[in-house]
Write an enzyme that holds these catalytic residues in place. Sequence first.
Site, PDB file in Angstrom:
ATOM      1  N   ARG A  72       0.831  -1.206   0.000  1.00  0.00           N
ATOM      2  CA  ARG A  72       0.000   0.000   0.000  1.00  0.00           C
ATOM      3  C   ARG A  72       0.866   1.257   0.000  1.00  0.00           C
ATOM      4  O   ARG A  72       0.531   2.254  -0.609  1.00  0.00           O
ATOM      5  CB  ARG A  72      -0.952  -0.005   1.211  1.00  0.00           C
ATOM      6  CG  ARG A  72      -2.064  -1.029   1.083  1.00  0.00           C
ATOM      7  CD  ARG A  72      -2.844  -1.202   2.362  1.00  0.00           C
ATOM      8  NE  ARG A  72      -3.654  -0.033   2.709  1.00  0.00           N
ATOM      9  CZ  ARG A  72      -4.369   0.051   3.841  1.00  0.00           C
ATOM     10  NH1 ARG A  72      -4.345  -0.941   4.718  1.00  0.00           N
ATOM     11  NH2 ARG A  72      -5.083   1.121   4.101  1.00  0.00           N
ATOM     12  N   ASN A 108      -8.509   7.891   6.905  1.00  0.00           N
ATOM     13  CA  ASN A 108      -7.602   7.427   5.858  1.00  0.00           C
ATOM     14  C   ASN A 108      -6.154   7.602   6.274  1.00  0.00           C
ATOM     15  O   ASN A 108      -5.829   8.508   7.055  1.00  0.00           O
ATOM     16  CB  ASN A 108      -7.866   8.191   4.543  1.00  0.00           C
ATOM     17  CG  ASN A 108      -9.298   7.995   4.070  1.00  0.00           C
ATOM     18  OD1 ASN A 108      -9.954   7.043   4.482  1.00  0.00           O
ATOM     19  ND2 ASN A 108      -9.781   8.913   3.252  1.00  0.00           N
ATOM     20  N   HIS A 125      -6.508   7.372  12.244  1.00  0.00           N
ATOM     21  CA  HIS A 125      -6.003   5.993  12.205  1.00  0.00           C
ATOM     22  C   HIS A 125      -4.547   5.938  11.780  1.00  0.00           C
ATOM     23  O   HIS A 125      -4.065   4.889  11.367  1.00  0.00           O
ATOM     24  CB  HIS A 125      -6.859   5.138  11.257  1.00  0.00           C
ATOM     25  CG  HIS A 125      -8.271   5.004  11.751  1.00  0.00           C
ATOM     26  ND1 HIS A 125      -9.306   4.604  10.937  1.00  0.00           N
ATOM     27  CD2 HIS A 125      -8.824   5.213  12.977  1.00  0.00           C
ATOM     28  CE1 HIS A 125     -10.432   4.582  11.632  1.00  0.00           C
ATOM     29  NE2 HIS A 125     -10.162   4.949  12.869  1.00  0.00           N
TER      30      HIS A 125
END
Length: 253
Positions: A72, A108, A125
Amino acid sequence: MALKKKITSAADMLTSAEKVAVLTGAGISAESGVPTFRGPGGMWEDAKIEDVATPQGFSKNPRMVIAWYHKRVRRMKDVRPNPGHEALAEIERRIVARGGEFALATQNIDALHYSAGSKNVLELHGSLARWHCTGCGHRIEFDPDNVPEEPIYQCPRCGRYIRPDVVWFGEALPQDVISAAADAARNCDVFISAGTSAVVYPAAGLVEIAVSSGARTIEVNLDPTPFTNSVDVAISGKTGEILPQIIAQMPEE
Ligand code: BV8
Ligand code: ZN
């Protein structure tokens, strides 16, 4: 209420707002090509949440989790902010320019709000680009445009596994960040929930705080959420299309 009317009432709320708070989720990055979590083709399809986004999953198979997150991080160089991110940065600019307050809490970890120019971003987060050692706390920050091909599994200093600065399920959110977000939701006069399924707590609790504190509330999301019937204006659509339309209805600054 027809879509046009909803857009106009959202624009009117923002035009007279002094304090604006926003909650975003994976949906706002979908048009940038970042897969969401729960939608079709969602990120959790290729991995189970408990295997990759929990401390248990990490301790069971650290190398697999590190490789999954590293993938990612590598994808970050290919994604750019979309008109939805840019619209929220523009709303912040206008509110702050007239002496108001603006806070954007995001679930996000893709840093796209920063790249779009948002200033007061609360990363509930954590962040994909920032990692730390589970042993000595040594910190590594990846440059999204220059991420090594292979994952870095171990701390260069002490050899223990490193992990992303990301809040996994069952982990507490950074206290200062979630309380700043809760204050913003409590004190704002307009609250926007954009691109989130609003099922993950305590982030989703921010919508409850805004609704119960009497803010005027707007939801922009493709699918209905548990709050669709409690917000003042619920617009079903793509954030990259709807948010710019709301700005277009606001008076020129
Ligand atoms: C905590 C980082 C306590 C990882 C994430 C019951 C059982 C078990 C657990 C719980 C429970 N009740 C509450 C919990 C706790 C749990 C929780 O809420 N679980 C839920 C699932 C029930 N919460 C936690 O564990 C939190 N911690 O409570 O700790 C504690 C306290 C003190 C001390 C110790 C412990 C931690 C939660 C954070 C988890 N980490 N992410 C990573 O990213 O890899 S959460 C993860 O889900 C992402 O952050 C993601 O953002 C988030 C929420 O999802 P969304 O962002 O909303 O994305 P999603 O795909 O769901 O939805 C996208 C939406 O966009 C859709 O609705 C779609 O329609 C829409 N959309 C798509 N495209 C567009 C669009 N909208 C507009 N335009 C488009 N183009
Ligand atoms: Zn270390």
